[in-house]
Design a protein around this motif. Structure first.
Motif, mmCIF file in Angstrom:
data_model
loop_
_atom_site.group_PDB
_atom_site.id
_atom_site.type_symbol
_atom_site.label_atom_id
_atom_site.label_comp_id
_atom_site.label_asym_id
_atom_site.label_seq_id
_atom_site.Cartn_x
_atom_site.Cartn_y
_atom_site.Cartn_z
ATOM 1 N N LEU A 47 0.826 -1.211 0.000
ATOM 2 C CA LEU A 47 0.000 0.000 0.000
ATOM 3 C C LEU A 47 0.859 1.260 0.000
ATOM 4 O O LEU A 47 0.614 2.200 -0.756
ATOM 5 N N SER A 48 1.872 1.268 0.844
ATOM 6 C CA SER A 48 2.757 2.427 0.929
ATOM 7 C C SER A 48 3.468 2.662 -0.407
ATOM 8 O O SER A 48 3.530 3.793 -0.896
ATOM 9 N N GLY A 49 3.960 1.592 -1.006
ATOM 10 C CA GLY A 49 4.646 1.714 -2.293
ATOM 11 C C GLY A 49 3.722 2.192 -3.395
ATOM 12 O O GLY A 49 4.086 3.055 -4.202
ATOM 13 N N ALA A 50 2.501 1.633 -3.421
ATOM 14 C CA ALA A 50 1.547 2.021 -4.468
ATOM 15 C C ALA A 50 1.084 3.464 -4.302
ATOM 16 O O ALA A 50 0.961 4.209 -5.277
ATOM 17 N N MET A 51 0.831 3.869 -3.064
ATOM 18 C CA MET A 51 0.347 5.228 -2.835
ATOM 19 C C MET A 51 1.374 6.283 -3.213
ATOM 20 O O MET A 51 1.033 7.376 -3.638
ATOM 21 N N THR A 52 2.655 5.957 -3.073
ATOM 22 C CA THR A 52 3.695 6.932 -3.410
ATOM 23 C C THR A 52 4.237 6.755 -4.823
ATOM 24 O O THR A 52 4.689 7.718 -5.434
ATOM 25 N N GLY A 53 4.170 5.529 -5.364
ATOM 26 C CA GLY A 53 4.816 5.270 -6.649
ATOM 27 C C GLY A 53 3.908 5.197 -7.859
ATOM 28 O O GLY A 53 4.370 5.366 -8.991
ATOM 29 N N VAL A 54 2.611 4.924 -7.663
ATOM 30 C CA VAL A 54 1.709 4.792 -8.806
ATOM 31 C C VAL A 54 1.182 6.168 -9.184
ATOM 32 O O VAL A 54 0.721 6.932 -8.344
ATOM 33 N N ARG A 55 1.271 6.458 -10.463
ATOM 34 C CA ARG A 55 0.793 7.736 -11.004
ATOM 35 C C ARG A 55 -0.094 7.451 -12.207
ATOM 36 O O ARG A 55 -0.424 6.310 -12.467
ATOM 37 N N ARG A 56 -0.432 8.473 -12.938
ATOM 38 C CA ARG A 56 -1.187 8.291 -14.170
ATOM 39 C C ARG A 56 -0.250 8.404 -15.357
ATOM 40 O O ARG A 56 0.625 9.259 -15.383
ATOM 41 N N CYS A 57 -0.471 7.538 -16.331
ATOM 42 C CA CYS A 57 0.298 7.585 -17.567
ATOM 43 C C CYS A 57 0.098 8.951 -18.224
ATOM 44 O O CYS A 57 -1.026 9.449 -18.305
ATOM 45 N N GLU A 58 1.188 9.546 -18.689
ATOM 46 C CA GLU A 58 1.115 10.868 -19.304
ATOM 47 C C GLU A 58 0.340 10.867 -20.612
ATOM 48 O O GLU A 58 -0.140 11.908 -21.049
ATOM 49 N N ARG A 59 0.191 9.695 -21.214
ATOM 50 C CA ARG A 59 -0.468 9.620 -22.517
ATOM 51 C C ARG A 59 -1.920 9.180 -22.420
ATOM 52 O O ARG A 59 -2.791 9.744 -23.064
ATOM 53 N N CYS A 60 -2.205 8.164 -21.592
ATOM 54 C CA CYS A 60 -3.564 7.601 -21.569
ATOM 55 C C CYS A 60 -4.284 7.738 -20.226
ATOM 56 O O CYS A 60 -5.442 7.376 -20.115
ATOM 57 N N GLN A 61 -3.602 8.207 -19.200
ATOM 58 C CA GLN A 61 -4.142 8.392 -17.849
ATOM 59 C C GLN A 61 -4.340 7.100 -17.060
ATOM 60 O O GLN A 61 -4.900 7.112 -15.975
ATOM 61 N N ASN A 62 -3.900 5.947 -17.593
ATOM 62 C CA ASN A 62 -4.022 4.693 -16.861
ATOM 63 C C ASN A 62 -3.025 4.687 -15.702
ATOM 64 O O ASN A 62 -2.068 5.448 -15.682
#
Length: 200
Positions: A47-62
């Motif tokens: 959870l800690s890793g995902a909350m800090t490391g997951v973002r949105r793709c600059e091209r498709c927002q995934n």
């Protein structure tokens, strides 16, 4: 009955998950504390890793842990076709079904004026800009067949009126193996509107 502040905080934190009420959150918390401490620590780390490391793709927002996601970076994908979906789970469902080899744009929601969600909140301006700047021949509107999903699809089509791109909508209707007697009126109406010749 109140437990220690740490247990109470764990229970309340688990309640943020969809479909998890007080009793379910308590059961999860007690399981982690009684029998699953190793799993709990792994969950906390993930959870800690995902909350800090997951973002949105600059091209498709995934969701992505890199600036551009793996689907957008895949040279085998057909970038001339873009499928517009409401959520990452919709994208995953299409990918798991197989057969689609184009790219995506993830809205992360749908238009809902009553909830204060407008075009800017779901990235429609970014989608329109992408269609204008890339060589996109077809835009597949795969928003959900709900009132909000339909309104979102029509809004996108209106925004792209006059742009040289084929705009299509996923077919809606009776599911394979379904029986007419169990199909709701909304679905039947879409099925009649989307009928096609048996032999083409």
């Amino acid at each position: 009955m109140a437990f220690s502040p740490l247990v109470d905080e764990l229970v309340e934190s688990l309640r943020c998950l969809p479909g998890v009420g007080q009793k379910t959150a308590q059961r999860m918390a007690f399981h982690l504390l009684e029998k699953g401490r190793g799993g709990g620590e792994r969950l906390a780390s993930a959870l800690s890793g995902a909350m800090t490391g997951v973002r949105r793709c600059e091209r498709c927002q995934n969701f992505s842990d890199t600036p551009v996601c793996g689907v957008c970076e895949n040279p085998k994908r057909n970038n001339g076709t873009v499928c517009v979906v409401e959520s990452p789970s919709d994208l995953l469902a299409i990918e798991q079904a197989g057969g689609y080899e184009g790219s995506y744009f993830v809205l992360m929601g749908h238009l809902s004026p009553i909830d204060g969600i407008g075009p800017a909140d779901i990235g429609i301006d970014r989608l329109v800009a992408r269609v204008g700047s890339e060589s996109i021949s077809e835009l597949i509107l795969a928003t959900n067949p709900t009132i909000e999903g339909e309104a979102t699809a029509h809004y996108i089509a209106d925004r792209l009126d006059g742009v040289d791109v084929l705009i299509t909508r996923l077919a809606h209707g009776i599911p394979v193996g379904g029986e007419l007697g169990y199909v709701d009126g909304f679905t039947l109406t879409h099925a009649f509107r989307g009928r096609k010749p048996l032999v083409e």
